[in-house]
Design a protein around this motif. Structure first.
Motif, mmCIF file in Angstrom:
data_model
loop_
_atom_site.group_PDB
_atom_site.id
_atom_site.type_symbol
_atom_site.label_atom_id
_atom_site.label_comp_id
_atom_site.label_asym_id
_atom_site.label_seq_id
_atom_site.Cartn_x
_atom_site.Cartn_y
_atom_site.Cartn_z
ATOM 1 N N THR A 1 -25.637 49.624 72.261
ATOM 2 C CA THR A 1 -25.892 50.022 73.788
ATOM 3 C C THR A 1 -25.982 51.824 73.342
ATOM 4 O O THR A 1 -26.667 52.763 72.333
ATOM 5 N N ILE A 2 -27.166 52.575 74.444
ATOM 6 C CA ILE A 2 -27.162 53.767 74.780
ATOM 7 C C ILE A 2 -26.176 54.128 75.385
ATOM 8 O O ILE A 2 -26.003 55.728 75.088
ATOM 9 N N TYR A 3 -25.112 53.664 75.104
ATOM 10 C CA TYR A 3 -23.576 54.108 75.813
ATOM 11 C C TYR A 3 -22.627 53.900 74.562
ATOM 12 O O TYR A 3 -21.624 54.476 74.279
ATOM 13 N N GLY A 4 -23.630 53.481 72.875
ATOM 14 C CA GLY A 4 -22.667 52.601 72.030
ATOM 15 C C GLY A 4 -22.125 51.582 72.154
ATOM 16 O O GLY A 4 -22.660 50.732 73.020
ATOM 17 N N PRO A 5 -21.854 51.499 70.729
ATOM 18 C CA PRO A 5 -21.351 49.925 70.623
ATOM 19 C C PRO A 5 -20.549 50.371 70.987
ATOM 20 O O PRO A 5 -19.698 50.633 71.619
ATOM 21 N N VAL A 6 -20.759 48.846 71.729
ATOM 22 C CA VAL A 6 -19.882 47.596 73.043
ATOM 23 C C VAL A 6 -18.982 46.447 72.131
ATOM 24 O O VAL A 6 -19.137 45.500 71.248
ATOM 25 N N ASP A 7 -17.244 46.664 71.633
ATOM 26 C CA ASP A 7 -16.759 45.995 71.380
ATOM 27 C C ASP A 7 -15.010 45.726 72.801
ATOM 28 O O ASP A 7 -14.725 47.065 73.524
ATOM 29 N N PHE A 8 -14.520 44.855 73.165
ATOM 30 C CA PHE A 8 -13.788 44.870 73.518
ATOM 31 C C PHE A 8 -12.321 44.461 73.250
ATOM 32 O O PHE A 8 -12.142 43.816 72.275
ATOM 33 N N MET A 9 -10.759 45.276 73.812
ATOM 34 C CA MET A 9 -9.486 44.244 73.583
ATOM 35 C C MET A 9 -9.597 43.345 74.001
ATOM 36 O O MET A 9 -10.472 42.894 75.166
ATOM 37 N N ASP A 10 -8.501 43.328 73.563
ATOM 38 C CA ASP A 10 -8.279 41.690 74.310
ATOM 39 C C ASP A 10 -7.592 41.374 75.565
ATOM 40 O O ASP A 10 -7.770 41.137 76.077
ATOM 41 N N ASN A 11 -7.590 42.706 76.367
ATOM 42 C CA ASN A 11 -7.572 42.598 78.037
ATOM 43 C C ASN A 11 -8.483 43.197 78.425
ATOM 44 O O ASN A 11 -8.220 43.173 79.630
ATOM 45 N N GLY A 12 -10.284 43.108 77.614
ATOM 46 C CA GLY A 12 -10.964 43.229 78.358
ATOM 47 C C GLY A 12 -11.607 44.174 78.533
ATOM 48 O O GLY A 12 -12.445 44.767 78.664
ATOM 49 N N GLN A 13 -10.826 46.113 78.118
ATOM 50 C CA GLN A 13 -11.514 46.872 78.513
ATOM 51 C C GLN A 13 -11.892 47.219 77.092
ATOM 52 O O GLN A 13 -11.645 47.278 76.450
ATOM 53 N N ILE A 14 -13.134 48.013 77.202
ATOM 54 C CA ILE A 14 -14.067 48.540 76.239
ATOM 55 C C ILE A 14 -13.198 49.323 75.153
ATOM 56 O O ILE A 14 -11.715 50.160 75.627
ATOM 57 N N ILE A 15 -13.750 49.981 74.075
ATOM 58 C CA ILE A 15 -12.650 50.412 72.347
ATOM 59 C C ILE A 15 -13.537 51.632 72.967
ATOM 60 O O ILE A 15 -14.693 51.398 72.649
ATOM 61 N N GLY A 16 -12.846 52.885 73.304
ATOM 62 C CA GLY A 16 -13.449 54.121 73.251
ATOM 63 C C GLY A 16 -13.073 55.039 73.574
ATOM 64 O O GLY A 16 -11.414 54.721 73.593
ATOM 65 N N SER A 17 -12.807 55.816 73.580
ATOM 66 C CA SER A 17 -12.617 57.401 73.418
ATOM 67 C C SER A 17 -13.308 58.849 74.174
ATOM 68 O O SER A 17 -14.598 58.151 74.849
ATOM 69 N N SER A 18 -12.814 59.867 74.353
ATOM 70 C CA SER A 18 -13.333 60.447 75.421
ATOM 71 C C SER A 18 -14.028 61.440 74.516
ATOM 72 O O SER A 18 -13.668 62.049 73.698
ATOM 73 N N VAL A 19 -15.008 62.283 74.980
ATOM 74 C CA VAL A 19 -15.250 64.203 74.376
ATOM 75 C C VAL A 19 -15.268 64.838 75.714
ATOM 76 O O VAL A 19 -15.296 64.694 76.688
ATOM 77 N N VAL A 20 -15.065 66.137 74.730
ATOM 78 C CA VAL A 20 -14.955 67.234 76.174
ATOM 79 C C VAL A 20 -15.836 68.006 76.236
ATOM 80 O O VAL A 20 -17.306 68.215 75.296
ATOM 81 N N LEU A 21 -16.860 67.818 77.627
ATOM 82 C CA LEU A 21 -17.665 69.009 77.795
ATOM 83 C C LEU A 21 -17.635 70.455 77.987
ATOM 84 O O LEU A 21 -16.657 70.501 79.276
ATOM 85 N N GLN A 22 -18.650 70.922 78.511
ATOM 86 C CA GLN A 22 -18.655 72.308 79.144
ATOM 87 C C GLN A 22 -19.824 72.696 79.844
ATOM 88 O O GLN A 22 -21.279 71.669 79.171
ATOM 89 N N ILE A 23 -19.936 73.003 81.141
ATOM 90 C CA ILE A 23 -21.051 73.213 81.483
ATOM 91 C C ILE A 23 -21.403 74.721 81.151
ATOM 92 O O ILE A 23 -20.941 76.182 80.824
ATOM 93 N N LEU A 24 -22.540 74.796 80.859
ATOM 94 C CA LEU A 24 -22.966 76.527 80.229
ATOM 95 C C LEU A 24 -24.845 75.870 80.773
ATOM 96 O O LEU A 24 -25.681 75.459 80.735
ATOM 97 N N ASP A 25 -24.620 77.600 81.237
ATOM 98 C CA ASP A 25 -26.237 77.741 82.184
ATOM 99 C C ASP A 25 -27.120 76.770 82.789
ATOM 100 O O ASP A 25 -27.917 75.935 82.298
ATOM 101 N N GLY A 26 -25.651 75.901 83.747
ATOM 102 C CA GLY A 26 -25.935 75.003 84.505
ATOM 103 C C GLY A 26 -25.791 73.210 84.391
ATOM 104 O O GLY A 26 -26.457 72.368 84.667
ATOM 105 N N LYS A 27 -26.016 73.521 82.253
ATOM 106 C CA LYS A 27 -25.824 72.044 81.715
ATOM 107 C C LYS A 27 -25.250 71.733 81.617
ATOM 108 O O LYS A 27 -24.133 72.829 80.747
ATOM 109 N N VAL A 28 -24.236 70.450 81.006
ATOM 110 C CA VAL A 28 -23.723 69.478 81.086
ATOM 111 C C VAL A 28 -23.740 69.534 79.249
ATOM 112 O O VAL A 28 -24.452 68.543 78.470
#
Length: 401
Positions: free
Chosen positions: A353-380
């Motif tokens: 998917t455009i969100y990244g590959p989708v796999d779920f853990m046994d409890n139903g939550q997606i396997i994923g992580s977070s990235v760090v964003l910063q607002i630079l010149d009004g853009k994320v």
């Protein structure tokens, strides 16, 4: 004679109408969602509504959902939950028992998702939600809930890892979090990660959800010499925190927020004061995944921006992916039976998917992580892990933005 002909004409019309309606109804898969059109969660709730509509239109343009050789169109059924958990759960039950929806899409926020997911389990109807990440949604053994956001407890882990790589490494960290289910999970996870990485936690404080006055907490963080301040809350709280930080001239080396920076409304409301603020997200527009409904992330970003006039964020991308998971699971199940579709969702494996590959853990939550964003010149911009944009650290003072 005239009346007899008229009667036959009406009867024929009604028969055709009835057949058409039946044929139409038989070729529709209803996806129901009780979500915030009004109330405190409506600003972010709109992001999901836009995404669900955009993805459903795309699926239908592609020919719909193929179930054993027969094509079905997706149809959305929405109710406004007014940002109230009890009202939302009541409306989910109405979607199931009155509107007869086939499957459920989630609301926004963990606090509303929890009661909604209990209703889904009671009626054994699968719900794919993209707006709640609290562990309390997924630790109850509910087999009918699937989540598109990664574990809330890990949201600030990437930010803390980023801080460990700065020279000199900051020592003093403040963590503030709202008392709702999602933010409590974020706060507790951030505290554990900060201690694990050797930071000095100079302030760890919970505030009431929807709070508008942060002057006391900001003053405490400032007096404690916090070099980095992490705030887990929702958009309105984030806006107030930033505005009051400026008023009190509190400008730590890093100010990181969970919800807000990735949203176009947040940046518009703050103007230049939004610059250099950090955020976290499970997705950014700098990513580029091959998609299932859209060719790839960049193609999606352009089409979405052209349609709605704002840049999509991770809420939007997760909402798009939720629709993609339904299409894929229903087609693999070859059935509209809720249990068979639920089982197919659980077996989703590497769905592109455009969100990244989708796999779920046994409890139903997606396997994923977070990235760090910063607002630079009004853009994320994604600044960690590296994506081509360098982070500005430490953040410049308020008069330098």
């Amino acid at each position: 004679m005239f009346y007899r002909k008229l009667f036959l004409m009406l009867a024929s019309f009604l028969l055709v109408f009835a057949f058409s309606f039946t044929a139409y109804a038989e070729n529709v898969i209803k996806l129901g969602s009780s979500i915030s059109f009004t109330g405190a969660k409506s600003r972010t709730g709109k992001l999901y509504v836009d995404s669900y509509k955009f993805a459903v239109n795309k699926v239908n343009e592609m020919g719909g959902v193929n179930v054993n050789g027969k094509n079905y169109k997706f149809e959305l059924v929405f109710y406004d939950d007014k940002s109230k958990p009890t009202e939302s759960a009541r409306l989910v039950e109405k979607l199931i028992t009155v509107d007869k929806v086939n499957f459920l899409l989630g609301p926004y926020s963990s606090g509303i998702t929890i009661p909604n997911s209990i209703v889904a389990r009671r009626y054994r109807i699968p719900m794919i939600e993209a707006g709640g990440a609290s562990s309390k949604i997924f630790n109850k053994g509910n087999e009918y809930i699937f989540g598109m956001l990664p574990r809330a407890g890990d949201y600030f882990r990437s930010t803390l890892e980023f801080l460990t790589k700065q020279k000199p490494k900051p020592e003093k960290v403040a963590i503030l979090y709202a008392d709702d289910k999602f933010d409590v999970s974020v706060g507790e996870g951030a505290k554990a990660a900060a201690e694990e990485m050797g930071f000095d936690l100079v302030l760890y404080e919970k505030y009431s959800q929807g709070a508008s006055d942060f002057t006391s907490a900001i003053t405490k963080a400032k007096e404690a010499g916090a070099e980095a301040t992490l705030v887990a809350g929702h958009t309105e709280e984030a806006l107030n925190f930033v505005q009051q930080s400026k008023e009190l001239d509190f400008s730590p080396n890093l100010l990181g927020l969970t919800v807000g920076p990735s949203e176009a409304d947040f940046r518009k409301a703050l103007g230049k004061d939004a610059n250099y603020i950090y955020g976290v997200a499970s997705w950014s527009t700098e990513m580029n995944f091959e998609g299932y409904l859209f060719e790839n992330t960049q193609t999606f970003v352009k089409k979405f921006t052209d349609k709605f006039g704002y840049d999509p964020d991770y809420h939007n991308a997760a909402g798009i992916a939720a629709i993609g998971v339904y299409k894929d699971a229903i087609e693999r199940a070859g059935s509209l039976d809720p249990q068979k579709v639920r089982d197919a969702i659980a077996k989703t494996s590497g769905l592109k998917t455009i969100y990244g590959p989708v796999d779920f853990m046994d409890n139903g939550q997606i396997i994923g992580s977070s990235v760090v964003l910063q607002i630079l010149d009004g853009k994320v911009r994604q600044v960690y892990p590296a994506s081509g944009y360098d982070a500005v650290y430490p953040m410049p003072g308020w008069d330098e933005r």
